[in-house]
Motif scaffolding. Structure first.
Motif, short mmCIF file in Angstrom:
data_model
loop_
_atom_site.label_atom_id
_atom_site.label_comp_id
_atom_site.label_asym_id
_atom_site.label_seq_id
_atom_site.Cartn_x
_atom_site.Cartn_y
_atom_site.Cartn_z
N SER A 36 -18.90 64.01 8.77
CA SER A 36 -19.95 63.42 9.62
C SER A 36 -19.33 62.51 10.69
CB SER A 36 -20.96 62.65 8.78
OG SER A 36 -20.33 61.66 8.06
N THR A 37 -18.26 61.77 10.38
CA THR A 37 -17.63 60.90 11.39
C THR A 37 -16.92 61.72 12.44
OG1 THR A 37 -17.28 59.33 9.59
CG2 THR A 37 -16.20 58.84 11.65
N ALA A 38 -16.19 62.75 12.01
CA ALA A 38 -15.47 63.60 12.98
C ALA A 38 -16.46 64.33 13.89
CB ALA A 38 -14.59 64.60 12.26
N SER A 39 -17.55 64.84 13.30
CA SER A 39 -18.54 65.57 14.12
C SER A 39 -19.13 64.66 15.18
CB SER A 39 -19.66 66.11 13.23
OG SER A 39 -19.13 66.97 12.25
N LEU A 40 -19.48 63.44 14.76
CA LEU A 40 -20.04 62.47 15.70
C LEU A 40 -19.04 62.17 16.83
CD1 LEU A 40 -22.44 60.48 16.13
CD2 LEU A 40 -21.08 58.78 14.92
N ALA A 41 -17.79 61.94 16.43
CA ALA A 41 -16.74 61.63 17.43
C ALA A 41 -16.54 62.80 18.38
CB ALA A 41 -15.44 61.29 16.71
N ASP A 52 -13.44 54.37 25.14
CA ASP A 52 -14.27 53.33 24.50
C ASP A 52 -15.55 53.85 23.84
OD1 ASP A 52 -13.39 50.50 26.67
OD2 ASP A 52 -12.30 51.69 25.16
N PRO A 53 -16.35 54.65 24.55
CA PRO A 53 -17.59 55.12 23.91
C PRO A 53 -17.31 55.94 22.65
CG PRO A 53 -17.55 55.72 26.24
CD PRO A 53 -16.22 55.14 25.91
N VAL A 55 -14.66 55.56 20.59
CA VAL A 55 -14.27 54.62 19.54
C VAL A 55 -15.51 53.92 18.99
CG1 VAL A 55 -12.99 52.50 19.05
CG2 VAL A 55 -11.97 54.25 20.52
N LEU A 56 -16.37 53.47 19.89
CA LEU A 56 -17.59 52.75 19.48
C LEU A 56 -18.47 53.64 18.60
CD1 LEU A 56 -19.13 50.12 19.85
CD2 LEU A 56 -20.33 51.20 21.79
N ALA A 57 -18.69 54.87 19.06
CA ALA A 57 -19.56 55.78 18.30
C ALA A 57 -18.95 56.10 16.94
CB ALA A 57 -19.75 57.06 19.09
N THR A 58 -17.62 56.27 16.89
CA THR A 58 -16.96 56.60 15.63
C THR A 58 -17.09 55.45 14.64
OG1 THR A 58 -15.40 57.89 16.92
CG2 THR A 58 -14.81 57.47 14.64
N ILE A 59 -16.86 54.22 15.12
CA ILE A 59 -16.98 53.05 14.23
C ILE A 59 -18.42 52.90 13.76
CG2 ILE A 59 -16.82 50.54 14.10
CD1 ILE A 59 -14.42 50.73 16.02
N ALA A 60 -19.38 53.03 14.70
CA ALA A 60 -20.81 52.91 14.33
C ALA A 60 -21.18 53.98 13.32
CB ALA A 60 -21.67 53.02 15.58
N GLY A 61 -20.71 55.21 13.54
CA GLY A 61 -21.02 56.30 12.62
C GLY A 61 -20.41 56.05 11.25
N LEU A 62 -19.20 55.52 11.24
CA LEU A 62 -18.51 55.25 9.97
C LEU A 62 -19.26 54.19 9.17
CD1 LEU A 62 -16.09 55.46 8.13
CD2 LEU A 62 -14.78 54.07 9.70
N VAL A 63 -19.61 53.08 9.85
CA VAL A 63 -20.30 51.98 9.16
C VAL A 63 -21.68 52.44 8.68
CG1 VAL A 63 -21.29 49.68 9.46
CG2 VAL A 63 -19.05 50.21 10.44
#
Ligand SMILES: [Zn+2]
Length: 237
Positions: A36-41, A52-53, A55-63
């Motif tokens: 799910s994190t890789a797909s989002l990224a 930046d966007p 990295v932000l999306a990946t961190i938000a998706g992870l959390v």
């Protein structure tokens, strides 16, 4: 409500089967984290020209993913605990109201396991003298140390393994060149997923080849579709 002491079976500790349940759950949790994190990224990378966007999306998706896994696990395991405790309360009442019938029921369980009628009744009587409730919880309700639900532990475990899985795509997003980010994410995610798939197959004693084909196919579908959506948005931004 006072927690009834569940019977402890320490001879079970050296059997792998009980550990494999945990390993399988951990592998599936990490699998979720990666995919799910890789797909989002990948989706954001396909739509964005800057890091930046992504990295932000990946961190938000992870959390978000880790917290929702933990919350979901906590809620589902807690409801299992509630059911177990309600069953134990009912068992207590039945033992108080109809001890003879309960004794017969216990003897029948041992008879079904192959004991002779007299032996089964003797065993039921002796175990009931020691701790009738414990014997019924273990042998009639099937609740024991190993199967007992632990909501907080389960929630923490599934949130943690999701996080470990999701950290892998985050490292890729932080370290690898932006130019081919989608392909790097896809490649690394698939590589990690296959390793996990092999681990799960080996643990469960199922076909490694089928596990690899399955994870490659569904991983590609999930990441491919999100990349496609990202491209669509990328074109329109
Ligand atoms: Zn009973």
């Amino acid at each position: 409500m006072n927690e009834t002491k569940k019977p402890k079976d320490n001879y079970l500790d050296n059997h792998f089967i009980h550990k494999s349940n945990w390993l399988r759950a951990a592998v599936l949790g990490a699998n979720d984290g990666i995919l799910s994190t890789a797909s989002l990224a990948i989706g954001v990378a396909a739509a964005s020209d800057t890091r930046d966007p992504i990295v932000l999306a990946t961190i938000a998706g992870l959390v978000a993913g880790a917290l929702s896994m933990a919350a979901g696990e906590y809620v589902s395991v807690s409801s299992q605990t509630d059911i177990e405790n309600a069953d134990i309360e009912r068992e207590k009442d039945e033992l108080k109201e109809m001890p003879e019938i309960e004794l017969q029921r216990l003897a029948e369980i041992y008879e079904k396991r192959g004991l002779k009628k007299e032996t089964a009744l003797t065993v039921a009587k002796e175990l009931s003298e020691i701790d009738a409730l414990a014997a019924h919880i273990r042998d009639e309700l099937g609740i024991n140390e190993i199967s007992q639900a632990k909501p907080m532990q389960a929630a923490f475990a599934s949130g943690a393994v999701f996080t470990v899985g999701g950290l892998l795509p985050l490292i890729v997003v932080l370290l690898l060149p932006l130019k081919s980010m989608e392909y790097s994410l896809y490649g690394f995610a698939l590589f990690f997923l296959i390793i996990l798939g092999v681990l799960a197959a080996k643990t469960g004693g199922s076909s490694v080849r089928r596990a690899i084909i399955r994870i490659t196919f569904w991983g590609t579908v999930a990441m491919g579709l999100t990349a496609f959506v990202g491209y669509l948005f990328g074109v329109n931004i």
